[in-house]
Write a protein that holds these residues in place. Structure first.
Motif, PDB file in Angstrom:
ATOM      1  N   LEU A  78     -47.014 -38.283  29.768  1.00 33.76           N
ATOM      2  CA  LEU A  78     -48.367 -38.009  29.989  1.00 33.76           C
ATOM      3  C   LEU A  78     -48.831 -38.021  28.657  1.00 33.76           C
ATOM      4  CD1 LEU A  78     -48.593 -35.165  32.687  1.00 33.76           C
ATOM      5  CD2 LEU A  78     -49.528 -37.535  33.009  1.00 33.76           C
ATOM      6  N   CYS A  79     -48.194 -37.562  27.709  1.00 31.96           N
ATOM      7  CA  CYS A  79     -49.034 -37.735  26.244  1.00 31.96           C
ATOM      8  C   CYS A  79     -48.786 -39.117  25.571  1.00 31.96           C
ATOM      9  CB  CYS A  79     -48.366 -36.610  25.364  1.00 31.96           C
ATOM     10  SG  CYS A  79     -46.722 -37.224  24.337  1.00 31.96           S
ATOM     11  N   SER A  80     -47.731 -39.937  26.206  1.00 33.42           N
ATOM     12  CA  SER A  80     -47.631 -41.198  25.604  1.00 33.42           C
ATOM     13  C   SER A  80     -48.636 -42.113  26.146  1.00 33.42           C
ATOM     14  CB  SER A  80     -46.311 -41.755  26.028  1.00 33.42           C
ATOM     15  OG  SER A  80     -45.126 -41.024  25.227  1.00 33.42           O
ATOM     16  N   ILE A  81     -49.254 -41.704  27.327  1.00 36.26           N
ATOM     17  CA  ILE A  81     -50.396 -42.589  27.867  1.00 36.26           C
ATOM     18  C   ILE A  81     -51.653 -42.177  27.778  1.00 36.26           C
ATOM     19  CG2 ILE A  81     -48.791 -44.112  29.444  1.00 36.26           C
ATOM     20  CD1 ILE A  81     -49.444 -42.395  31.825  1.00 36.26           C
ATOM     21  N   ILE A  82     -52.023 -40.922  27.745  1.00 37.02           N
ATOM     22  CA  ILE A  82     -53.238 -40.430  27.582  1.00 37.02           C
ATOM     23  C   ILE A  82     -53.880 -40.482  26.328  1.00 37.02           C
ATOM     24  CG2 ILE A  82     -54.409 -38.011  27.686  1.00 37.02           C
ATOM     25  CD1 ILE A  82     -52.842 -37.195  30.070  1.00 37.02           C
ATOM     26  N   GLU A  83     -55.021 -40.821  26.245  1.00 33.56           N
ATOM     27  CA  GLU A  83     -55.734 -40.964  24.926  1.00 33.56           C
ATOM     28  C   GLU A  83     -57.065 -39.987  25.194  1.00 33.56           C
ATOM     29  OE1 GLU A  83     -56.168 -44.350  22.481  1.00 33.56           O
ATOM     30  OE2 GLU A  83     -54.893 -45.487  24.035  1.00 33.56           O
ATOM     31  N   PRO A  84     -57.649 -39.213  24.169  1.00 32.74           N
ATOM     32  CA  PRO A  84     -58.796 -38.259  24.352  1.00 32.74           C
ATOM     33  C   PRO A  84     -59.791 -38.845  25.166  1.00 32.74           C
ATOM     34  CG  PRO A  84     -57.799 -38.068  22.163  1.00 32.74           C
ATOM     35  CD  PRO A  84     -57.168 -39.082  22.926  1.00 32.74           C
ATOM     36  N   GLU A 215     -45.431 -49.296  29.800  1.00 31.95           N
ATOM     37  CA  GLU A 215     -44.892 -49.801  28.320  1.00 31.95           C
ATOM     38  C   GLU A 215     -45.952 -50.447  27.541  1.00 31.95           C
ATOM     39  OE1 GLU A 215     -41.581 -52.310  28.709  1.00 31.95           O
ATOM     40  OE2 GLU A 215     -41.096 -52.370  26.451  1.00 31.95           O
ATOM     41  N   GLU A 216     -46.813 -51.124  28.235  1.00 33.68           N
ATOM     42  CA  GLU A 216     -47.692 -51.891  27.800  1.00 33.68           C
ATOM     43  C   GLU A 216     -48.667 -50.822  26.635  1.00 33.68           C
ATOM     44  OE1 GLU A 216     -51.461 -54.510  29.125  1.00 33.68           O
ATOM     45  OE2 GLU A 216     -49.473 -54.888  30.016  1.00 33.68           O
ATOM     46  N   ILE A 217     -48.977 -49.855  27.486  1.00 35.63           N
ATOM     47  CA  ILE A 217     -49.883 -48.826  26.728  1.00 35.63           C
ATOM     48  C   ILE A 217     -49.000 -48.280  25.557  1.00 35.63           C
ATOM     49  CG2 ILE A 217     -51.113 -46.596  27.175  1.00 35.63           C
ATOM     50  CD1 ILE A 217     -51.467 -47.216  30.048  1.00 35.63           C
ATOM     51  N   ILE A 218     -47.825 -47.843  25.806  1.00 35.11           N
ATOM     52  CA  ILE A 218     -47.062 -47.553  24.739  1.00 35.11           C
ATOM     53  C   ILE A 218     -46.799 -48.413  23.578  1.00 35.11           C
ATOM     54  CG2 ILE A 218     -44.825 -46.551  24.377  1.00 35.11           C
ATOM     55  CD1 ILE A 218     -44.519 -45.575  27.114  1.00 35.11           C
ATOM     56  N   GLN A 219     -46.757 -49.552  23.961  1.00 35.22           N
ATOM     57  CA  GLN A 219     -46.475 -50.585  22.849  1.00 35.22           C
ATOM     58  C   GLN A 219     -47.889 -50.571  21.884  1.00 35.22           C
ATOM     59  OE1 GLN A 219     -43.998 -51.562  21.758  1.00 35.22           O
ATOM     60  NE2 GLN A 219     -42.576 -52.120  23.190  1.00 35.22           N
ATOM     61  N   SER A 220     -48.963 -50.386  22.620  1.00 39.19           N
ATOM     62  CA  SER A 220     -50.271 -50.523  21.840  1.00 39.19           C
ATOM     63  C   SER A 220     -50.218 -49.411  20.921  1.00 39.19           C
ATOM     64  CB  SER A 220     -51.369 -50.685  22.904  1.00 39.19           C
ATOM     65  OG  SER A 220     -51.807 -49.506  23.426  1.00 39.19           O
ATOM     66  N   ARG A 221     -49.683 -48.284  21.200  1.00 37.71           N
ATOM     67  CA  ARG A 221     -49.911 -46.968  20.357  1.00 37.71           C
ATOM     68  C   ARG A 221     -48.413 -46.852  19.355  1.00 37.71           C
ATOM     69  NH1 ARG A 221     -51.358 -42.224  24.257  1.00 37.71           N
ATOM     70  NH2 ARG A 221     -52.471 -41.565  22.314  1.00 37.71           N
ATOM     71  N   LYS A 223     -45.635 -46.646  16.854  1.00 37.47           N
ATOM     72  CA  LYS A 223     -45.761 -46.542  15.421  1.00 37.47           C
ATOM     73  C   LYS A 223     -44.139 -46.328  14.869  1.00 37.47           C
ATOM     74  CE  LYS A 223     -48.122 -42.994  12.251  1.00 37.47           C
ATOM     75  NZ  LYS A 223     -46.893 -43.027  11.393  1.00 37.47           N
ATOM     76  N   VAL A 224     -43.638 -46.849  13.756  1.00 40.18           N
ATOM     77  CA  VAL A 224     -42.308 -46.681  13.427  1.00 40.18           C
ATOM     78  C   VAL A 224     -42.513 -45.536  12.465  1.00 40.18           C
ATOM     79  CG1 VAL A 224     -40.209 -47.634  12.312  1.00 40.18           C
ATOM     80  CG2 VAL A 224     -41.718 -49.118  13.891  1.00 40.18           C
ATOM     81  N   GLU A 225     -41.363 -44.747  12.741  1.00 41.08           N
ATOM     82  CA  GLU A 225     -41.529 -43.379  11.628  1.00 41.08           C
ATOM     83  C   GLU A 225     -41.630 -43.533  10.027  1.00 41.08           C
ATOM     84  OE1 GLU A 225     -39.700 -40.112  13.878  1.00 41.08           O
ATOM     85  OE2 GLU A 225     -38.794 -39.812  11.842  1.00 41.08           O
ATOM     86  N   GLN A 235     -47.129 -50.881   6.724  1.00 39.31           N
ATOM     87  CA  GLN A 235     -48.518 -51.303   6.610  1.00 39.31           C
ATOM     88  C   GLN A 235     -49.346 -51.482   7.819  1.00 39.31           C
ATOM     89  OE1 GLN A 235     -47.702 -54.305   3.705  1.00 39.31           O
ATOM     90  NE2 GLN A 235     -47.153 -52.946   2.207  1.00 39.31           N
ATOM     91  N   GLN A 236     -48.612 -51.569   8.864  1.00 43.35           N
ATOM     92  CA  GLN A 236     -49.395 -51.831  10.181  1.00 43.35           C
ATOM     93  C   GLN A 236     -50.273 -50.890  10.552  1.00 43.35           C
ATOM     94  OE1 GLN A 236     -46.209 -52.625  12.861  1.00 43.35           O
ATOM     95  NE2 GLN A 236     -45.961 -54.775  12.209  1.00 43.35           N
ATOM     96  N   VAL A 237     -51.483 -51.059  10.889  1.00 41.06           N
ATOM     97  CA  VAL A 237     -52.242 -50.190  11.482  1.00 41.06           C
ATOM     98  C   VAL A 237     -52.513 -50.260  12.980  1.00 41.06           C
ATOM     99  CG1 VAL A 237     -54.733 -49.117  11.439  1.00 41.06           C
ATOM    100  CG2 VAL A 237     -53.485 -50.128   9.203  1.00 41.06           C
ATOM    101  N   SER A 238     -52.283 -49.176  13.650  1.00 48.06           N
ATOM    102  CA  SER A 238     -52.349 -49.195  15.011  1.00 48.06           C
ATOM    103  C   SER A 238     -53.929 -49.290  15.479  1.00 48.06           C
ATOM    104  CB  SER A 238     -51.724 -48.265  15.883  1.00 48.06           C
ATOM    105  OG  SER A 238     -51.966 -48.226  17.253  1.00 48.06           O
ATOM    106  N   LEU A 239     -54.416 -49.935  16.434  1.00 48.39           N
ATOM    107  CA  LEU A 239     -55.770 -50.182  17.002  1.00 48.39           C
ATOM    108  C   LEU A 239     -56.100 -49.042  17.962  1.00 48.39           C
ATOM    109  CD1 LEU A 239     -56.329 -53.566  17.636  1.00 48.39           C
ATOM    110  CD2 LEU A 239     -57.122 -52.389  15.739  1.00 48.39           C
ATOM    111  N   SER A 240     -55.062 -48.585  18.415  1.00 44.46           N
ATOM    112  CA  SER A 240     -55.274 -47.247  19.283  1.00 44.46           C
ATOM    113  C   SER A 240     -54.862 -45.991  18.532  1.00 44.46           C
ATOM    114  CB  SER A 240     -54.212 -47.263  20.533  1.00 44.46           C
ATOM    115  OG  SER A 240     -54.541 -48.709  21.155  1.00 44.46           O
ATOM    116  N   ARG A 241     -55.241 -44.862  19.035  1.00 42.03           N
ATOM    117  CA  ARG A 241     -54.774 -43.450  18.651  1.00 42.03           C
ATOM    118  C   ARG A 241     -53.319 -43.391  18.804  1.00 42.03           C
ATOM    119  NH1 ARG A 241     -57.458 -37.811  18.472  1.00 42.03           N
ATOM    120  NH2 ARG A 241     -55.519 -36.850  18.568  1.00 42.03           N
ATOM    121  N   PRO A 242     -52.671 -42.938  17.770  1.00 49.71           N
ATOM    122  CA  PRO A 242     -51.272 -42.757  17.796  1.00 49.71           C
ATOM    123  C   PRO A 242     -51.068 -41.587  19.011  1.00 49.71           C
ATOM    124  CG  PRO A 242     -51.690 -41.851  15.564  1.00 49.71           C
ATOM    125  CD  PRO A 242     -53.175 -42.577  16.235  1.00 49.71           C
ATOM    126  N   ILE A 243     -49.885 -41.815  19.372  1.00 49.22           N
ATOM    127  CA  ILE A 243     -49.402 -40.778  20.276  1.00 49.22           C
ATOM    128  C   ILE A 243     -49.477 -39.301  19.597  1.00 49.22           C
ATOM    129  CG2 ILE A 243     -47.417 -40.089  21.897  1.00 49.22           C
ATOM    130  CD1 ILE A 243     -47.027 -43.047  22.233  1.00 49.22           C
TER     131      ILE A 243
END
Lengths: 420, 420
Positions: A78-84, A215-221, A223-225, A235-243
């Protein structure tokens, strides 16, 4: 400072989880451990993924355990696919529907709920109508609700969700390994199983699976640690809010379970050994045979309970095969009965939660606990305790009724095997 | 569908975790399980809390494991006390400092960092000056940084935090059970330990402790879960923002580990058995004796490595006793050496992360893996592999140097025991 050696009394565990663990699983846990990136260990991890796919009846690429107890799997998906602000519909028919609401709300979802009385399930069409009305991003629902012993039919809901472009996330913690859960056929996008129930592996892992829609939603968010990312990745900036959670970030867990083997946590070695052996036992028995075994022992228990003169609780048509709920007779202190069962017979059965607390007992028939001697012992013991507490049961009837089921069913099972 | 029995090769595990598990711990894991509310089990839970307090050297009321791998403990403490916008200072001296930043950022903290080169630690006064400048609600810092083999002195930082009213949260995953971690004396407010390192318990639990300063924040954000809350509790509205994670909500975990025994998750039974036995082994050995053992074997390893002609990496003055980092000699492929150690000798040592990847090897001397035969075997094997790869070590010197330490130190240990 002298603590004694671990001394755990032997119990007959007939709750809806945790249940008795197969001795083969216990033995697997005592195997000396391997390092997490040892090829011998990553091979075991891959085998666990393969076996999980078979048990989940899915071709999904992703099927692996979260290192936490069952609800950690709910939270991970749920937390990996829910955005506020995302809309989530949760149909609630017991305690664990409320848990799904809790998790979704904490991660900022706009949660819509529908409720039916505890002890019933929803007409699929009612849920589908609500989905059409609310138009959520996600529908999250429990399959087997251990708090009420009910099981929600999912096939029609799944197909409707797929047609409407709604993600379906299912908590199958209580049902997986005990009754049919057809992830692909029922169009379930994300599903969470439990270890300590019908899989009969100790609590501490939550096997999950999800498909390419999730998986598609997850990939869009993704982030490599920090600390292990390449300069480019940093340097990559994710467009979606991180998980929101690091521990439950499925984009990172994928990179750990996938070929990149990027370190996230240190996999829980002994629990993986246990899960592997538990899954191996399920596959050796065969899904169909295993589900039939659960139904056989359920029938023996139910007939025994009825013959004793007790009432079952809940909508029988949608009963969860591995949990049987019994109304506590008027004038009987349910907790006193449970205490006497534990203290005199070494048997554990469960009470329930919320509105059902003090009103029903719950008896689990799950996994390794789901076997003839346990059914017969729990019926005999419950009869004796109720007599002791002054409730007039039909003496001696319960075991006869259960034995009738075993004799009858055994003949049928042999017959059905012959006809194959 | 025929999966073979679990066959895990025997390894000598000399990484900075996971490490070999004491056979007594493995045996404890094969004990048949108990139900989570069985009084026999809640007694075991209480014993684990008592033993954790002794190992953490604290009088804190709260000391219990999170059911997840080590980083789940970091996330549980941090997410339970961070509200969006809170200022957190994280001094970073290796990979796991970055992890703390990750977690804090995801829960909405305003994170301030300070960094020193990997292989060094901070002068306490530099950290204190930064705390005074930033004035954070929380300072979060790693004690033993496994990625660099360095250990940050905490005593002065802890006292300064207490005086300044700043909470100090410490990741002691790698150090607990292997070297002194004085929670109360060093004024640490929240601390996370690991199981799979110096405690030599399999990965899958994160023992934590926290004091009344942290408990106060948690209580102010307390929420009883829907589905099990009383009507009154359902109507209570918390003034603070609820904790973002359900799984890691310490206010709920307290109610599960405390006398109310309010159901949250199902405790990971077999892992609790393992943790109990691991802690019992630590207490039987005694903290001082155990720390001295870690220093003895560290000394033997270090002298052996130096005698072989290899260079140690990092600031020796602040070396983490249970991790020894070695510079990979020029022209040698570090991964090829590790592969040969694993494939020919069954020995696992580690590489490192980020800027140190490919530059150093890391050898752990932790818990049950930290014993004489392992030290001697890893030195002999490393020498043989390096010779095979064309690096001219000082032949035969490493074992002689290590044996010198064992002979010499043994005499010293006897002497020091006499003088007590």
């Amino acid at each position: 400072m002298a603590y004694s050696e671990l001394n755990a009394p032997m119990r007959t565990i007939m709750t809806p989880g945790p249940v008795e663990v197969d001795p083969r699983v216990l033995r697997a846990m005592s195997t000396p451990i391997l390092g997490q990136f040892d090829p011998a260990f990553t091979t075991i991890m891959n085998e666990v993924m393969e076996m999980l796919r078979l048990v989940f009846q899915t071709k999904n690429k992703w099927a692996f355990p979260i290192d936490g107890t069952s609800r950690s799997g709910n939270e991970a998906i749920l937390c990996s696919i829910i955005e506020p602000g995302d809309k989530v519909l949760v149909p609630i028919f017991g305690r664990f529907g409320h848990l799904l609401v809790e998790i979704c709300e904490r991660y900022g979802a706009e949660v819509h709920t529908m409720e039916c009385p505890w002890g019933e399930v929803f007409e699929p069409q009612a849920v589908i109508a609500e989905i059409k009305k609310v138009s959520p991003k996600i529908t999250a629902i429990v399959h087997g609700e251990t708090s009420t012993g009910c099981m929600q039919p999912l096939k029609e809901i799944g197909r409707a969700c797929r047609e409407l472009g709604v993600l379906l996330v299912v908590d199958a913690v209580a049902s997986i390994g005990g009754t049919d859960v057809k992830v692909d056929e029922w169009c379930i996008d994300g599903l969470i199983g439990g270890t300590q129930k019908c899989l009969s592996v100790p609590s501490g892992m939550a096997p999950i699976t999800y498909n390419e829609r999730i998986e598609e939603i997850i990939q869009s968010r993704k982030k490599v640690e920090r600390g292990i990312a390449t300069d480019e990745e940093n340097q990559q900036v994710s467009l979606s809010r991180p998980i929101a959670s690091n521990y439950f970030d499925l984009s990172m867990l994928q990179d750990y379970w996938g070929p990149r083997r990027l370190n996230h946590h240190t996999e829980a070695t002994s629990m993986i050994y246990a899960l592997r052996e538990g899954l191996r036992l399920v596959l050796e028995e065969g899904l169909e045979t295993r589900f039939a075994r659960h139904e056989l022992h359920e029938a023996a228990l139910v007939e025994g309970i009825k013959a004793m003169g007790l009432m079952l609780f809940g909508d029988g048509k949608n009963k969860l095969p591995c949990v049987t709920c019994i109304e506590i007779p008027k004038g009987i202190d349910g907790e006193a009965v449970r205490d006497m069962l534990l203290n005199e017979f070494g048997i554990e059965i469960a009470s329930s939660f919320g509105p059902l607390h003090g009103k029903i007992w719950r008896i689990g028939t799950m996994g390794f606990s789901c076997r003839k001697e346990n059914i017969l012992f729990v019926l005999a013991s419950l009869e004796a305790v109720l007599l002791r507490k002054g409730f007039q049961v039909n003496r001696g009837e319960a075991l006869q009724a259960a034995l009738d089921v075993y004799v009858g069913k055994k003949e049928k099972m042999v017959a059905s095997q012959r006809s194959l």
